[in-house]
Write an enzyme that holds these catalytic residues in place. Structure first.
Site, mmCIF file in Angstrom:
data_model
loop_
_atom_site.group_PDB
_atom_site.id
_atom_site.type_symbol
_atom_site.label_atom_id
_atom_site.label_comp_id
_atom_site.label_asym_id
_atom_site.label_seq_id
_atom_site.Cartn_x
_atom_site.Cartn_y
_atom_site.Cartn_z
ATOM 1 N N SER A 109 0.683 -1.227 -0.163
ATOM 2 C CA SER A 109 -0.166 0.196 -0.202
ATOM 3 C C SER A 109 1.161 1.118 0.162
ATOM 4 O O SER A 109 2.066 1.590 1.360
ATOM 5 C CB SER A 109 -1.012 -0.039 1.355
ATOM 6 O OG SER A 109 -1.641 1.419 1.470
ATOM 7 N N HIS A 129 -1.144 -1.555 -4.136
ATOM 8 C CA HIS A 129 -2.760 -0.588 -4.423
ATOM 9 C C HIS A 129 -2.785 0.428 -3.222
ATOM 10 O O HIS A 129 -1.935 0.699 -3.111
ATOM 11 C CB HIS A 129 -2.797 -1.636 -2.588
ATOM 12 C CG HIS A 129 -3.817 -1.367 -1.358
ATOM 13 N ND1 HIS A 129 -5.715 -1.622 -1.917
ATOM 14 C CD2 HIS A 129 -4.528 -1.072 -0.521
ATOM 15 C CE1 HIS A 129 -6.371 -1.668 -0.994
ATOM 16 N NE2 HIS A 129 -5.713 -0.670 0.317
ATOM 17 N N ASP A 139 -4.445 4.142 -1.803
ATOM 18 C CA ASP A 139 -5.889 4.509 -1.529
ATOM 19 C C ASP A 139 -6.720 6.024 -1.414
ATOM 20 O O ASP A 139 -5.331 6.558 -0.810
ATOM 21 C CB ASP A 139 -5.185 4.343 0.114
ATOM 22 C CG ASP A 139 -5.179 3.221 0.874
ATOM 23 O OD1 ASP A 139 -6.096 2.147 0.690
ATOM 24 O OD2 ASP A 139 -4.010 1.944 1.392
ATOM 25 N N MET A 188 -8.725 8.602 -0.023
ATOM 26 C CA MET A 188 -9.006 9.667 1.084
ATOM 27 C C MET A 188 -9.900 11.063 1.076
ATOM 28 O O MET A 188 -8.707 11.438 0.052
ATOM 29 C CB MET A 188 -8.775 9.348 2.119
ATOM 30 C CG MET A 188 -8.222 8.070 2.532
ATOM 31 S SD MET A 188 -6.817 8.080 3.800
ATOM 32 C CE MET A 188 -6.637 6.382 3.827
ATOM 33 N N HIS A 211 -7.971 2.044 -4.127
ATOM 34 C CA HIS A 211 -9.166 1.568 -3.337
ATOM 35 C C HIS A 211 -9.826 3.098 -2.661
ATOM 36 O O HIS A 211 -9.146 3.849 -2.300
ATOM 37 C CB HIS A 211 -8.730 1.581 -1.613
ATOM 38 C CG HIS A 211 -9.441 1.240 -0.694
ATOM 39 N ND1 HIS A 211 -8.976 0.467 0.602
ATOM 40 C CD2 HIS A 211 -10.585 0.861 0.040
ATOM 41 C CE1 HIS A 211 -9.783 0.697 1.210
ATOM 42 N NE2 HIS A 211 -10.898 1.105 1.244
ATOM 43 N N MET A 240 -12.149 5.090 -0.762
ATOM 44 C CA MET A 240 -12.520 6.115 0.381
ATOM 45 C C MET A 240 -12.827 7.427 0.817
ATOM 46 O O MET A 240 -12.584 7.916 0.896
ATOM 47 C CB MET A 240 -11.871 5.457 1.634
ATOM 48 C CG MET A 240 -11.102 4.026 2.235
ATOM 49 S SD MET A 240 -9.871 3.874 2.867
ATOM 50 C CE MET A 240 -8.455 4.079 1.529
ATOM 51 N N MET A 251 -12.504 -5.085 5.370
ATOM 52 C CA MET A 251 -11.266 -3.851 6.265
ATOM 53 C C MET A 251 -11.120 -4.889 8.234
ATOM 54 O O MET A 251 -11.793 -4.899 8.164
ATOM 55 C CB MET A 251 -12.061 -2.672 6.543
ATOM 56 C CG MET A 251 -12.017 -2.085 4.681
ATOM 57 S SD MET A 251 -10.313 -1.557 3.865
ATOM 58 C CE MET A 251 -9.609 -0.725 6.018
ATOM 59 N N ASP A 271 -7.544 -5.755 4.251
ATOM 60 C CA ASP A 271 -6.287 -4.352 4.184
ATOM 61 C C ASP A 271 -6.552 -4.225 6.191
ATOM 62 O O ASP A 271 -7.402 -3.671 6.282
ATOM 63 C CB ASP A 271 -7.119 -3.513 3.547
ATOM 64 C CG ASP A 271 -6.925 -1.987 3.071
ATOM 65 O OD1 ASP A 271 -5.790 -1.886 3.578
ATOM 66 O OD2 ASP A 271 -7.345 -1.697 2.759
HETATM 67 C C1 DX5 Z 1 -6.218 2.122 5.102
HETATM 68 C C2 DX5 Z 1 -6.355 1.739 4.044
HETATM 69 C C3 DX5 Z 1 -5.279 0.734 3.575
HETATM 70 C C4 DX5 Z 1 -3.577 1.090 4.359
HETATM 71 C C5 DX5 Z 1 -3.211 -0.067 5.440
HETATM 72 O O1 DX5 Z 1 -6.961 3.396 5.192
HETATM 73 O O2 DX5 Z 1 -6.854 1.224 3.389
HETATM 74 O O3 DX5 Z 1 -4.747 0.393 2.871
HETATM 75 O O4 DX5 Z 1 -2.657 1.126 4.348
HETATM 76 O O5 DX5 Z 1 -2.091 0.259 5.800
HETATM 77 P P1 DX5 Z 1 -1.149 -0.476 6.826
HETATM 78 O O6 DX5 Z 1 -1.022 -1.840 5.772
HETATM 79 O O7 DX5 Z 1 -0.484 0.214 7.691
HETATM 80 O O8 DX5 Z 1 -2.063 -0.902 7.977
HETATM 81 ZN ZN ZN Z 2 -6.997 0.535 1.578
#
Ligand code: DX5
Ligand code: ZN
Length: 233
Positions: free
Chosen positions: A24, A49, A51, A53, A82, A84, A153, A188
């Site tokens: 990620s 991956h 993320d 947000m 992903h 969010m 999650m 994740d």
């Molecule tokens: C959390 C994200 C994850 C994050 C995981 O909101 O969706 O993808 O990068 O991070 P670790 O592996 O550090 O928990």
């Molecule tokens: Zn993620």
């Protein structure tokens, strides 16, 4: 410009690579993102991956379209995006155009995710549906035939480095046994050498790992150890 993958190609690569550790980028050094991407790509990972947000669906901001587009230019790997965000339907075409190969939306923001999942497939991308730790599996049951990936999650989304929530294991086991679920199972949040074996045993195919890869001194050792533990199950 590196071309994006078509849905069948992305799915075939993800299935062939499973059990797969997907780094990620949220935890990478953004001052050196090209170096970070090339470092994990050289280790043979199946996908990256990313993320996204929005500061509304989750209490944090990360990055958006320009970063996906930039990573697409420098990486040959499938990009597992992903979302969010509160209003994924407003952005699916733009993320696909930026180079996303999988697009995962959250069930918590879609009263009926099926039209969105079908739209993701019609864009040639892999359709993912995510659910947060408190969200019951019943919320996604009707959507399972429309999912290529179910993202379970194992933390409340928004931040890396959180503690693994074991409710994800029960859900993964149930999905694995569910005859209506042919999706790849992805987990994740909080995936580490302490938690990955149980995730694999429960039936996880794809393991997102941020902190446990990028906050180590030796990415090869970190990914190698995570992968061996997952593959041993
Ligand atoms: C959390 C994200 C994850 C994050 C995981 O909101 O969706 O993808 O990068 O991070 P670790 O592996 O550090 O928990
Ligand atoms: Zn993620």
């Amino acid at each position: 410009m590196v071309r994006p993958f078509c849905r069948d190609e992305t799915l075939a690569r993800l299935r062939a690579g499973a059990p797969a550790v997907l780094p990620s980028l949220l935890a990478c050094d953004f001052a050196n993102i090209e170096r970070e991407v090339r470092a994990v790509e050289a280790l043979g990972v199946s996908a990256l991956h990313l993320d996204i947000m929005d500061g509304h669906f989750v209490p944090n901001l990360s990055f958006g379209l320009p970063v996906v587009e930039a990573v697409r230019r420098i990486s040959q790997l499938p990009l597992d995006v992903h979302l969010m965000i509160d209003n994924p339907g407003d952005y699916l075409e733009r993320f696909r155009a930026a180079g996303a190969d999988t697009l995962t939306i959250h069930v918590e923001v879609a009263s009926d995710p099926r039209p969105l999942l079908d739209r993701i497939r019609s864009l040639g991308a892999v359709a993912g549906l995510a659910l947060n730790p408190p969200t019951p599996l019943s919320a996604i049951e009707a959507s399972l035939p429309h999912c290529d990936i179910v993202l379970v999650m194992s933390v409340m989304p928004g931040f890396g480095g959180q503690r693994f929530d074991r409710r994800a294991l029960e859900k993964t086991r149930a999905l694995k046994m569910n005859p209506n679920c042919n999706a790849l199972l992805e987990i994740d949040g909080g995936v580490t050498v302490e938690t990955i074996s149980e995730c694999a045993e429960a039936g996880t195919d794809l393991f997102v790992a941020g902190t446990s890869v990028f906050h180590t001194a030796d990415y090869a050792a970190a990914i190698g150890q995570l992968h061996s533990l997952a593959a041993a199950q």
